[in-house]
Design a protein around this motif. Structure first.
Motif, PDB file in Angstrom:
ATOM      1  N   ALA A  34       0.833  -1.205   0.000  1.00 42.80           N
ATOM      2  CA  ALA A  34       0.000   0.000   0.000  1.00 42.80           C
ATOM      3  C   ALA A  34       0.866   1.254   0.000  1.00 42.80           C
ATOM      4  O   ALA A  34       1.954   1.271   0.571  1.00 42.80           O
ATOM      5  N   ASN A  35       0.373   2.286  -0.662  1.00 43.96           N
ATOM      6  CA  ASN A  35       1.082   3.563  -0.722  1.00 43.96           C
ATOM      7  C   ASN A  35       0.258   4.682  -0.093  1.00 43.96           C
ATOM      8  O   ASN A  35      -0.944   4.519   0.137  1.00 43.96           O
ATOM      9  N   PHE A  36       0.921   5.819   0.144  1.00 48.87           N
ATOM     10  CA  PHE A  36       0.254   6.946   0.802  1.00 48.87           C
ATOM     11  C   PHE A  36      -0.980   7.427   0.054  1.00 48.87           C
ATOM     12  O   PHE A  36      -1.893   7.994   0.646  1.00 48.87           O
ATOM     13  N   ASP A  37      -1.025   7.218  -1.276  1.00 49.72           N
ATOM     14  CA  ASP A  37      -2.149   7.714  -2.077  1.00 49.72           C
ATOM     15  C   ASP A  37      -3.352   6.775  -2.009  1.00 49.72           C
ATOM     16  O   ASP A  37      -4.340   6.981  -2.705  1.00 49.72           O
ATOM     17  N   GLY A  38      -3.235   5.723  -1.185  1.00 48.32           N
ATOM     18  CA  GLY A  38      -4.346   4.782  -1.052  1.00 48.32           C
ATOM     19  C   GLY A  38      -4.253   3.633  -2.040  1.00 48.32           C
ATOM     20  O   GLY A  38      -4.999   2.665  -1.943  1.00 48.32           O
ATOM     21  N   GLY A  39      -3.315   3.732  -3.003  1.00 49.76           N
ATOM     22  CA  GLY A  39      -3.168   2.706  -4.028  1.00 49.76           C
ATOM     23  C   GLY A  39      -2.167   1.625  -3.637  1.00 49.76           C
ATOM     24  O   GLY A  39      -1.640   1.612  -2.518  1.00 49.76           O
ATOM     25  N   TYR A  40      -1.932   0.712  -4.587  1.00 52.42           N
ATOM     26  CA  TYR A  40      -1.042  -0.419  -4.352  1.00 52.42           C
ATOM     27  C   TYR A  40      -0.130  -0.624  -5.560  1.00 52.42           C
ATOM     28  O   TYR A  40      -0.493  -0.284  -6.683  1.00 52.42           O
ATOM     29  N   GLY A  41       1.040  -1.213  -5.306  1.00 50.17           N
ATOM     30  CA  GLY A  41       1.975  -1.513  -6.387  1.00 50.17           C
ATOM     31  C   GLY A  41       2.191  -3.009  -6.546  1.00 50.17           C
ATOM     32  O   GLY A  41       1.570  -3.813  -5.850  1.00 50.17           O
ATOM     33  N   THR A  42       3.114  -3.388  -7.461  1.00 53.04           N
ATOM     34  CA  THR A  42       3.382  -4.810  -7.736  1.00 53.04           C
ATOM     35  C   THR A  42       4.002  -5.532  -6.553  1.00 53.04           C
ATOM     36  O   THR A  42       3.845  -6.733  -6.406  1.00 53.04           O
ATOM     37  N   SER A  43       4.755  -4.765  -5.751  1.00 56.12           N
ATOM     38  CA  SER A  43       5.468  -5.350  -4.617  1.00 56.12           C
ATOM     39  C   SER A  43       5.730  -4.205  -3.648  1.00 56.12           C
ATOM     40  O   SER A  43       5.544  -3.043  -4.022  1.00 56.12           O
ATOM     41  N   PRO A  44       6.160  -4.502  -2.416  1.00 54.07           N
ATOM     42  CA  PRO A  44       6.402  -3.404  -1.474  1.00 54.07           C
ATOM     43  C   PRO A  44       7.377  -2.387  -2.072  1.00 54.07           C
ATOM     44  O   PRO A  44       8.396  -2.774  -2.635  1.00 54.07           O
ATOM     45  N   GLY A  45       7.055  -1.117  -1.975  1.00 53.71           N
ATOM     46  CA  GLY A  45       7.932  -0.070  -2.504  1.00 53.71           C
ATOM     47  C   GLY A  45       7.553   0.408  -3.891  1.00 53.71           C
ATOM     48  O   GLY A  45       8.010   1.452  -4.329  1.00 53.71           O
ATOM     49  N   ALA A  46       6.723  -0.365  -4.604  1.00 50.85           N
ATOM     50  CA  ALA A  46       6.395  -0.004  -5.985  1.00 50.85           C
ATOM     51  C   ALA A  46       5.255   1.018  -6.052  1.00 50.85           C
ATOM     52  O   ALA A  46       4.379   1.055  -5.197  1.00 50.85           O
ATOM     53  N   GLU A  47       5.324   1.830  -7.103  1.00 52.78           N
ATOM     54  CA  GLU A  47       4.355   2.907  -7.340  1.00 52.78           C
ATOM     55  C   GLU A  47       2.934   2.373  -7.564  1.00 52.78           C
ATOM     56  O   GLU A  47       2.754   1.294  -8.141  1.00 52.78           O
ATOM     57  N   SER A  48       1.938   3.137  -7.133  1.00 60.61           N
ATOM     58  CA  SER A  48       0.539   2.748  -7.361  1.00 60.61           C
ATOM     59  C   SER A  48       0.244   2.699  -8.848  1.00 60.61           C
ATOM     60  O   SER A  48       0.698   3.549  -9.614  1.00 60.61           O
ATOM     61  N   HIS A  49      -0.543   1.711  -9.233  1.00 55.47           N
ATOM     62  CA  HIS A  49      -0.817   1.456 -10.647  1.00 55.47           C
ATOM     63  C   HIS A  49      -2.206   0.827 -10.685  1.00 55.47           C
ATOM     64  O   HIS A  49      -2.494  -0.098  -9.912  1.00 55.47           O
ATOM     65  N   ALA A  50      -3.068   1.324 -11.565  1.00 56.71           N
ATOM     66  CA  ALA A  50      -4.469   0.887 -11.549  1.00 56.71           C
ATOM     67  C   ALA A  50      -4.617  -0.629 -11.691  1.00 56.71           C
ATOM     68  O   ALA A  50      -5.485  -1.235 -11.062  1.00 56.71           O
ATOM     69  N   GLY A  51      -3.773  -1.250 -12.499  1.00 62.25           N
ATOM     70  CA  GLY A  51      -3.849  -2.698 -12.678  1.00 62.25           C
ATOM     71  C   GLY A  51      -3.568  -3.431 -11.373  1.00 62.25           C
ATOM     72  O   GLY A  51      -4.269  -4.375 -10.994  1.00 62.25           O
ATOM     73  N   GLN A  52      -2.540  -2.962 -10.670  1.00 66.03           N
ATOM     74  CA  GLN A  52      -2.182  -3.591  -9.393  1.00 66.03           C
ATOM     75  C   GLN A  52      -3.212  -3.273  -8.316  1.00 66.03           C
ATOM     76  O   GLN A  52      -3.451  -4.068  -7.421  1.00 66.03           O
ATOM     77  N   ILE A  53      -3.817  -2.098  -8.411  1.00 68.86           N
ATOM     78  CA  ILE A  53      -4.859  -1.744  -7.450  1.00 68.86           C
ATOM     79  C   ILE A  53      -6.029  -2.714  -7.600  1.00 68.86           C
ATOM     80  O   ILE A  53      -6.553  -3.233  -6.614  1.00 68.86           O
TER      81      ILE A  53
END
Ligand SMILES: [Zn+2]
Lengths: 340, 374
Positions: free
Chosen positions: A187-206
């Motif tokens: 999870a990231n500060f913007d409420g989204g999620y990435g492929t793995s810890p540390g990764a940027e939020s991305h709609a597909g991964q969300i």
């Protein structure tokens, strides 16, 4: 060819709608049916590594269009079973190695065809075998899942595992709490999620993380307003949705973004009418199928996600889609209900 | 089967018979190659032929179709075999033509690099690189393995220069950095080095600064920065004064950027990140300051809300301004000390501006109106 849907189905009033609001149902059905007849095109052979997923995309699109019998059931079943390996995993086509991605597609097709009984008839203990294959790919130190024996991990595989295991009624084969903890770490500060810890939020991964949390019954962990805000900003002026800030719109994101919004009860935070127009604009009105953007080459991947997106925003006449599974809601209800 | 950005050919542009024949020929050649590789690598037959020649065939096939994941698997199985020198007792396996593990790994790095230039978003190519490096590392001297990872670090820098938002490249960069942090440089092989000596967090932080200076809209760089700062501060064993200084520097930097271009989404997201660290529920692993009281919080909210409002004097049509004001307002009101810097009327005005400028998200503004009791 008539533009209305098959017998017994109301709602699709194509010929009375203005051209830009029409869904060319029959064209799309023909397009999907033609996919396996294109063996004189090099592209057909160059995409064999996607075949089983392609079948899931095509079959699901047909079901959502209200044409569940658009592909011959027995042939589909035979093909699916011809992709199964002794270890319970499925490859993309006969002779291709087993991988999580195709195993999920196989389970989704079997569920859609209500064919778990036939699976057992053809392979004794088949359901358990598939479940064991998927469970063997959980990384017991982090809780996430690998795609195959070579070990690449990604929240896409974690979602796929929970998707397929829930349809099989075998979620208890894996450590759900650990999987949920892993999603939390992505999870990231913007409420989204990435492929793995540390990764940027991305709609597909969300989509994969929110759907996995939904299957695990842990949507309480999602910051709905924050994530909903971020997802809603993916809609651009032309009505299309992108996957990350400052990126271009694309029909497949109609699904990743809109289904995530639907799962957290925020689908009304985007303009459904404009999204509908954008998706419809990506159809090939002559030969059927949807492209990523208007005027581009169509493919079955964008076709199912375009149609599923339209179903989410309740385009008249389409069968209702389950935002968690990208399958007809009636199918997932049947599969999950049966197993309770 | 999943194409992006390819223009559609219209129905009347059908293939000529000549083109059709040519394509059929290509199909035959392609299928012959596929059959050849699969036959030689099929684990159903007793004598699998994991040789340099078959390795070359996989190179040929993967060059034509790098998405064919089973062929990458074959390639790895062949390499695993070739990495192991044939034992004297087993003469059935031909020697690997005197090629060393390092030769094989270097060849695969070169090969996948040339493919990545054409297919920078193909998962299987990135995966194979990771595997080749990891497999090589377990068989090579540490210093050589480290050299390979360092070269990898150079490469990913190049990839990001070509496309500064490439998702795979950013993930890969974090992965390579983790490997370099894991394998110490030869000078501190004695084991005396601390984690801080091995850490690249300072250099990576500087890298994000460089990337942002090139292009403020690079959200990938801002994102990485948001993940690096908490680690950086912990590693520096920063005291509260240093932490506050870091926060203030970041905030004033982003305030300048907002004033320069309030239309840039990426900048606002980073601003949101900084502001989110003020929350009492902000997790420790993304903390910047550790000792915040409500007085501090109020001061920051006042400062930022005031600064953002000032932009309205020059720019009244940028929705991000109103959205941010309404986002931060509730936090301010929660701890507000009595001297309100804005009224409910102001908030209603911001909301009506949002509705005017951003009708796409009408449903969201409706919900916001309800949740703020406006
Ligand atoms: Zn797409």
């Amino acid at each position: 060819m008539s533009l209305v849907s098959g017998p017994g189905r109301g709602g699709i009033t194509d010929d009375r709608l203005p051209h830009e609001l029409r869904l060319f149902v029959d064209k799309h059905v023909c397009y999907i049916q033609s996919l396996d007849t294109r063996k004189d095109e090099l592209e057909y052979w160059l995409t064999e590594h996607l075949r089983l997923s392609g079948l899931y995309w095509g079959l699901t699109a047909l079901h959502l269009l209200g044409r569940p019998d658009g592909l011959p059931r027995n042939e589909v079943l035979d093909f699916v079973m011809s992709c199964m390996h002794d270890n319970g995993g499925f490859g993309a086509a006969p002779g291709h190695d087993a991988h999580m991605l195709y195993t999920i597609s196989a389970v989704q097709i079997l569920a859609t065809l209500d064919a778990f009984g036939e699976l057992e008839e053809r392979v004794g203990g088949g359901r358990q075998k598939i479940g064991q294959y998927i469970a063997s790919l959980q990384d017991t130190t982090t809780g996430t899942f690998a795609g195959d024996e070579w070990g690449e991990t990604d929240t896409r595989f974690l979602y796929g595992a929970l998707n397929a295991l829930s349809l099989l009624g075998l979620l208890d084969l894996v450590n759900i709490n650990q999987a949920v903890e892993h999603i939390q770490e992505c999870a990231n500060f913007d409420g989204g999620y990435g492929t793995s810890p540390g990764a940027e939020s991305h709609a597909g991964q969300i989509f994969t993380c929110v759907a996995a949390l939904s299957i695990a019954g842990r949507l309480d962990l999602v910051d709905r307003d924050k994530l909903g805000g971020w997802l809603s900003e993916r809609q651009l002026k032309n009505g299309g949705l992108n996957g990350r800030p400052e990126k271009k719109e694309d029909v497949c994101y109609s699904w990743w973004v809109a289904s995530s919004l639907a799962m957290i009860g925020r689908l009304h935070w985007i303009d459904a009418e404009k999204l509908t127009k954008f998706i419809l604009n990506c159809q090939d009105p002559e030969l059927g199928g949807f492209a990523d953007r208007p005027g581009n080459m169509v493919d079955v991947f964008h076709t199912v996600f375009g149609i599923a997106g339209l179903s989410l925003v309740k385009y008249a006449g389409l069968v209702e889609v389950d935002p968690v599974y990208c399958m007809p809601l009636a199918v997932t209800k049947r599969a999950l209900g049966k197993l309770k | 089967m999943a194409s992006h950005g390819v223009r559609r050919v219209t129905a009347n542009q059908v293939r000529t018979e000549q083109a059709r024949q040519k394509e059929l020929q290509q199909i035959t050649e392609y299928k012959d190659l596929v059959d050849l590789v699969n036959t030689k690598c099929s684990y159903k037959i007793a004598e699998i032929q994991y040789t340099i020649e078959v390795l070359a065939l996989t190179t040929k096939l993967l060059t034509e179709n790098p998405e064919y994941y089973t062929i990458w698997n074959h390639r790895r199985r062949i390499l695993q075999q070739l990495f192991t020198p044939p034992s004297a007792s087993d003469s059935s396996i031909p020697p690997s033509a005197d090629k060393s593990v390092l030769d094989f790994v270097s060849d695969d790095l070169r090969f996948t690099f040339s493919l990545l230039k054409q297919f920078p978003k193909c998962y299987w190519i990135w995966n194979h690189r990771r595997w080749a490096l990891k497999a090589g590392e377990s068989l090579l001297q540490t210093s050589i393995a480290r050299q390979l990872w360092l070269a990898e670090f150079e490469l990913v820098g190049k990839m990001l220069r070509a496309d500064s938002r490439n998702f795979h490249a950013w993930s890969y960069r974090r992965f390579v950095v983790a490997q370099l942090e894991r394998i110490p440089a030869s000078s501190d092989m004695t084991g005396s080095s601390t984690d801080a000596d091995k850490s690249m967090v300072e250099a990576e932080f500087a890298y994000t600064t460089k990337m942002i200076k090139t292009n403020l809209s690079n959200f990938s760089a801002w994102h990485n920065r948001s993940k690096l700062i908490p680690r950086l501060l912990d590693q520096r064993q920063a005291d509260e004064i240093a932490r506050r200084k870091m926060f203030d520097n970041e905030l004033s930097q982003i305030d300048v950027a907002i004033n320069t271009d309030p239309w840039d989404q990426s900048i606002w997201y980073y601003h949101q990140f900084l502001m989110s660290t003020l929350s009492p529920t902000n997790p420790r692993d993304s903390a910047i300051m550790l000792e915040l009281n409500n007085h501090d919080r109020l001061r920051y909210y006042e400062q930022e809300i005031g600064g953002i409002r000032d932009i309205l004097e020059d720019e009244t049509d940028c929705k991000w301004i109103y959205e941010s004001l309404l986002q931060y307002a509730p936090f301010y009101l929660e701890i507000e000390g009595g001297t309100k810097m804005f009224t409910t009327l102001d908030m209603r005005e911001w909301l009506s501006q949002l509705r005017r400028l951003d009708p796409l998200r009408k449903g969201r503004w409706d919900d916001l109106e309800r949740s703020l009791s406006l």
